[in-house]
Design a protein around this motif. Structure first.
Motif, PDB file in Angstrom:
ATOM      1  N   UNK A 107       2.908 109.372  32.619  1.00  0.00           N
ATOM      2  CA  UNK A 107       2.397 108.140  33.230  1.00  0.00           C
ATOM      3  C   UNK A 107       1.215 108.497  34.132  1.00  0.00           C
ATOM      4  N   UNK A 108       0.171 107.708  34.050  1.00  0.00           N
ATOM      5  CA  UNK A 108      -0.922 107.840  35.016  1.00  0.00           C
ATOM      6  C   UNK A 108      -1.049 106.527  35.769  1.00  0.00           C
ATOM      7  N   UNK A 109      -0.922 106.609  37.110  1.00  0.00           N
ATOM      8  CA  UNK A 109      -1.091 105.449  37.969  1.00  0.00           C
ATOM      9  C   UNK A 109      -2.429 105.544  38.692  1.00  0.00           C
ATOM     10  N   UNK A 110      -3.061 104.417  38.875  1.00  0.00           N
ATOM     11  CA  UNK A 110      -4.267 104.387  39.685  1.00  0.00           C
ATOM     12  C   UNK A 110      -3.896 104.638  41.148  1.00  0.00           C
ATOM     13  N   UNK A 111      -4.764 105.285  41.923  1.00  0.00           N
ATOM     14  CA  UNK A 111      -4.451 105.541  43.329  1.00  0.00           C
ATOM     15  C   UNK A 111      -4.065 104.262  44.075  1.00  0.00           C
TER      16      UNK A 111
END
Length: 206
Positions: free
Chosen positions: A43-47
């Motif tokens: 998973x990649x979340x935006x800051x």
């Protein structure tokens, strides 16, 4: 994946080397934490935003380790309810390059979380990131279906294409170590150390 739960991260690190071990900032947030092993759901979340992790708990298969790249140390990626739902749905653990909140609830639940720490304020839930793509977590690139093995000793990433090879090498190493007494180990260890010292010109001492 159950076979990897029998292999300590220390043994896997010996087999794989430093390049597959996450940095020391990603650590268990409660102890004693059980060893976990499972395929990475990446998973990649935006800051500052946790939308994609919150979506992942409904999409990751049971037994998965959800691995998150967030690049953020100002907002929590998850709290007690998110961890409870993940736990109930069979997710093995979270490995987060970021923070959580509600640590007491998570500890009482017994859900393994490896992360950089705790902060009480949650992120927003409005920005798209990704699922199922390579991510950076703890300084390591993690691909979907890499095997994550984690406990209080650290977190090792076993590349997806090397599962059988690494497992066999790790099992052989463990078997060899278990067959060796401490006296045998100490004798071989001292001989090796003394040989290296002599080769380096160190001769003082007994």
């Amino acid at each position: 994946m159950s076979a990897f739960r029998e292999i300590p991260p220390t043994t896997l690190a010996d087999v794989l080397g430093r390049d597959q071990v996450m940095d020391i900032g990603i650590r268990p947030l409660w102890t004693p934490v059980p060893r976990v092993a499972g395929p990475a759901f990446t998973v990649r979340c935006e800051p500052g935003d946790n939308l994609m992790l919150h979506a992942a708990i409904y999409r990751a298969a049971p037994g998965s380790v959800i691995v998150v790249e967030s690049g953020d140390l100002d907002y929590a990626l998850a709290g007690g309810n998110v961890c409870a739902v993940a736990h109930r749905r069979g997710v093995a653990a979270f490995v987060l390059d970021g923070l959580i909140r509600d640590l007491g609830e998570v500890r009482d639940l017994g859900f393994p979380v490896f992360a950089r720490g705790v902060i009480p304020i949650p992120g927003t839930k409005s920005k798209l990131g990704t699922h199922g793509e390579p991510v950076r977590c703890g300084g390591i690139t993690v691909h979907p279906s890499d095997v994550i093995v984690a406990d209080e000793e650290g977190i090792v990433v076993v590349p997806a294409g090397r599962h059988d090879e690494v497992l066999a090498a790790a099992q052989a190493k463990l078997a060899k170590e278990e067959a060796e007494s401490l006296d045998d180990w100490a004798s071989a260890h001292r001989a090796r150390i003394e040989k290296t010292l002599t080769e380096q010109g160190f001769t003082s001492g007994s």
